[in-house]
Design an enzyme around this catalytic site. Structure first.
Site, PDB file in Angstrom:
ATOM      1  N   SER A 135     -14.225  -2.169  -2.846  1.00  0.00           N
ATOM      2  CA  SER A 135     -13.023  -2.712  -2.216  1.00  0.00           C
ATOM      3  C   SER A 135     -12.486  -3.810  -3.127  1.00  0.00           C
ATOM      4  O   SER A 135     -13.194  -4.757  -3.461  1.00  0.00           O
ATOM      5  CB  SER A 135     -13.401  -3.275  -0.847  1.00  0.00           C
ATOM      6  N   LYS A 161     -10.768   1.167  -3.432  1.00  0.00           N
ATOM      7  CA  LYS A 161      -9.957   0.811  -2.243  1.00  0.00           C
ATOM      8  C   LYS A 161      -9.199  -0.465  -2.572  1.00  0.00           C
ATOM      9  O   LYS A 161      -9.800  -1.450  -3.006  1.00  0.00           O
ATOM     10  CB  LYS A 161     -10.890   0.611  -1.054  1.00  0.00           C
ATOM     11  N   LYS A 163      -6.805  -3.561  -1.301  1.00  0.00           N
ATOM     12  CA  LYS A 163      -6.297  -4.311  -0.162  1.00  0.00           C
ATOM     13  C   LYS A 163      -4.788  -4.422  -0.345  1.00  0.00           C
ATOM     14  O   LYS A 163      -4.320  -4.747  -1.453  1.00  0.00           O
ATOM     15  CB  LYS A 163      -6.940  -5.694  -0.135  1.00  0.00           C
ATOM     16  N   ASP A 189      -6.207  -0.503   2.284  1.00  0.00           N
ATOM     17  CA  ASP A 189      -6.609  -1.137   3.537  1.00  0.00           C
ATOM     18  C   ASP A 189      -5.689  -2.325   3.804  1.00  0.00           C
ATOM     19  O   ASP A 189      -5.607  -3.258   3.006  1.00  0.00           O
ATOM     20  CB  ASP A 189      -8.067  -1.618   3.428  1.00  0.00           C
ATOM     21  N   GLU A 214      -5.998   2.557   5.699  1.00  0.00           N
ATOM     22  CA  GLU A 214      -6.895   1.963   6.699  1.00  0.00           C
ATOM     23  C   GLU A 214      -6.172   0.861   7.480  1.00  0.00           C
ATOM     24  O   GLU A 214      -5.569  -0.041   6.888  1.00  0.00           O
ATOM     25  CB  GLU A 214      -8.100   1.398   5.928  1.00  0.00           C
ATOM     26  N   ASP A 239     -10.264   1.066  11.393  1.00  0.00           N
ATOM     27  CA  ASP A 239     -11.425   0.207  11.156  1.00  0.00           C
ATOM     28  C   ASP A 239     -11.523  -0.739  12.359  1.00  0.00           C
ATOM     29  O   ASP A 239     -12.242  -0.451  13.322  1.00  0.00           O
ATOM     30  CB  ASP A 239     -11.228  -0.543   9.824  1.00  0.00           C
ATOM     31  N   LYS A 263     -18.611   0.590  10.860  1.00  0.00           N
ATOM     32  CA  LYS A 263     -19.324  -0.640  10.495  1.00  0.00           C
ATOM     33  C   LYS A 263     -20.229  -0.961  11.672  1.00  0.00           C
ATOM     34  O   LYS A 263     -19.744  -1.246  12.771  1.00  0.00           O
ATOM     35  CB  LYS A 263     -18.343  -1.804  10.308  1.00  0.00           C
ATOM     36  N   GLY A 291     -17.859  -2.085   4.832  1.00  0.00           N
ATOM     37  CA  GLY A 291     -18.671  -3.203   4.356  1.00  0.00           C
ATOM     38  C   GLY A 291     -18.096  -4.514   4.849  1.00  0.00           C
ATOM     39  O   GLY A 291     -16.908  -4.604   5.171  1.00  0.00           O
TER      40      GLY A 291
HETATM   41  O1  SMG Z   1     -18.426  -5.297   1.729  1.00  0.00           O
HETATM   42  O2  SMG Z   1     -17.319  -4.507   0.064  1.00  0.00           O
HETATM   43  C1  SMG Z   1     -17.374  -5.062   1.146  1.00  0.00           C
HETATM   44  C2  SMG Z   1     -16.085  -5.472   1.805  1.00  0.00           C
HETATM   45  C3  SMG Z   1     -15.245  -4.305   2.104  1.00  0.00           C
HETATM   46  O3  SMG Z   1     -12.919  -4.529   2.321  1.00  0.00           O
HETATM   47  C4  SMG Z   1     -13.984  -4.669   2.846  1.00  0.00           C
HETATM   48  N1  SMG Z   1     -14.120  -5.116   4.104  1.00  0.00           N
HETATM   49  O4  SMG Z   1     -11.493  -4.457   6.402  1.00  0.00           O
HETATM   50  O5  SMG Z   1     -12.847  -3.131   5.445  1.00  0.00           O
HETATM   51  C5  SMG Z   1     -12.432  -4.276   5.629  1.00  0.00           C
HETATM   52  C6  SMG Z   1     -13.009  -5.471   4.937  1.00  0.00           C
HETATM   53  C7  SMG Z   1     -13.435  -6.511   5.916  1.00  0.00           C
HETATM   54  C8  SMG Z   1     -13.885  -7.784   5.301  1.00  0.00           C
HETATM   55  S1  SMG Z   1     -12.630  -8.605   4.517  1.00  0.00           S
HETATM   56  C9  SMG Z   1     -13.102 -10.219   4.269  1.00  0.00           C
HETATM   57 MG    MG Z   2     -10.975  -2.398   6.673  1.00  0.00          MG
END
Ligand code: SMG
Ligand code: MG
Length: 369
Positions: A135, A161, A163, A189, A214, A239, A263, A291
């Site tokens: 991510s 992925k 953001k 995402d 996402e 999610d 998750k 994650g």
């Molecule tokens: O653990 O690699 C990881 C983080 C993956 O993007 C990630 N998590 O919305 O999926 C999600 C985010 C939530 C945490 S963002 C601080």
């Molecule tokens: Mg997410």
């Protein structure tokens, strides 16, 4: 097993690089660990809540207090308890799934260690290693983003992925698709940053052949996700909205999500995560493991979960060094874009208790019978 003591540890873990999402930027992980000591052994669980209530309503200090004042007293009052009985033991306590999941993970670790079984064996893992994605946070500018993505591609990650948020979407996605080529798996995402007024705009992402988009809208808003899914070709994946198996099945049946991010922390634990995995499998909906910037403790259990048969897409189960220079367990290392599922009893990893003590951001909370 009979629980003799519950310890809550808080550790400040610096990140190797800041992580920015549509809701904020963090440069450290405020980690809450649950350590259970029972008559048959001990176990560790990691709470996935973030420091502030911005991803979801839960946050670390709140979880610590919830466990201290509501969950731990019930655990310490139970004559004999197994992870499978926690749903009943915590009955009546509404929500607080991340807190409950952390306790469940610790108890599962303890009871599986006592039984000589690994998380993978217990949960039903079908593979000995799992495909990993990474991510990638919102960057300062496109060149910095491309440099970061290129590094992950070199390391062997099997899926990227990105953001996104309003003002950081089409351009970075186009640039990354151009960089990685048409074959590499790419998804985005939004962490709830968009509204129904953005549906037409989000449709422009169809040009980039994304695996999925996402959670573009707020967690309670299933209806707008249905509208988006009808309007665009890119699969919609929920999610934040998916808090248990009933919500997952309902969202799928309504056409809001055709892929599900699982998750364990968000859904109240590994047992509920397996129920969602099974229900999605029956509906022919693929799932992948999300994650929450876990240390090796949470990561070990997630990697075991991600080895179940219907986890057919690479997860956000990255190597330890994607986030931490030094992990709280032996580090998870990427080999050919995959992580090995631990095989030892419980999570199969060893908690570096010296580091837990040295990096503590406050004294542990210790509760005993
Ligand atoms: O653990 O690699 C990881 C983080 C993956 O993007 C990630 N998590 O919305 O999926 C999600 C985010 C939530 C945490 S963002 C601080
Ligand atoms: Mg997410």
């Amino acid at each position: 097993m009979r629980i003799e003591a519950v310890e809550l540890h808080r550790i400040a873990m610096p990140l190797v690089r800041p992580f920015e999402t549509s809701f904020g930027r963090q440069s450290a992980r405020d980690v809450l660990l649950v350590h259970l000591l029972g008559d048959e052994g001990e176990g560790w669980g990691e709470c996935v809540a973030m420091e502030h209530p911005l991803y979801s309503s839960e946050y670390v200090q709140g979880c610590s207090e919830l466990i201290e004042h509501y969950l731990a007293p019930r655990l310490l009052g139970a004559p004999d308890i197994a992870a499978e009985g926690l749903g009943e033991l915590f009955g009546g306590i509404i929500g607080h799934r991340m807190s409950k999941a952390a306790v469940e993970a610790a108890l599962l670790d303890a009871q599986l260690r006592a039984a000589g079984l690994s998380f993978g064996e217990y949960l039903g893992a079908a593979r000995s290693e799992v495909d990993c994605g990474v991510s990638v946070g919102i960057a300062r500018d496109i060149p910095s983003l491309l440099e970061e993505v290129a590094g992950y591609v070199d390391e062997g990650y099997r899926r990227i992925k990105l953001k996104i948020k309003p003002g950081w979407d089409l351009e970075p996605v186009a640039a990354v698709r151009e960089l990685i080529g048409p074959q590499m798996l790419l998804q985005v995402d939004a962490n709830t940053a968009y509204t129904a007024a953005d549906i037409e705009h989000l449709g422009r992402l169809d040009a980039f052949d994304l695996l999925l988009i996402e959670q573009p809208f707020v967690e309670e808003d299933i209806a707008t996700h249905v509208s988006l899914a009808r309007a665009i070709a890119t699969p919609v994946c929920l999610d934040e909205s998916i808090v248990n198996v009933d919500v997952a099945v309902d969202a799928i049946e309504r056409g809001a999500t055709s892929v599900v991010n699982i998750k364990p922390g968000r859904v109240g634990g590994y047992l509920e995560a397996v129920r969602i995995h099974d229900a999605c499998g029956e509906l022919d909906v693929p799932v992948w493991c999300g994650g929450m910037l876990e240390t090796g403790i949470g990561r070990a259990a997630n990697v075991a979960l991600a080895a179940l048969p219907n986890f057919t897409l690479p997860g956000d189960t990255s190597a330890s060094k994607r986030y931490f220079a030094e992990d709280l367990t032996e580090p998870f290392e990427l080999v050919d874009g995959r992580l090995a599922v631990p095989t030892g009893p419980g999570t199969g990893v060893t908690v570096r208790t010296g580091l837990v003590r040295d990096r503590a951001s406050r004294p542990p909370v210790v509760l005993a019978r």
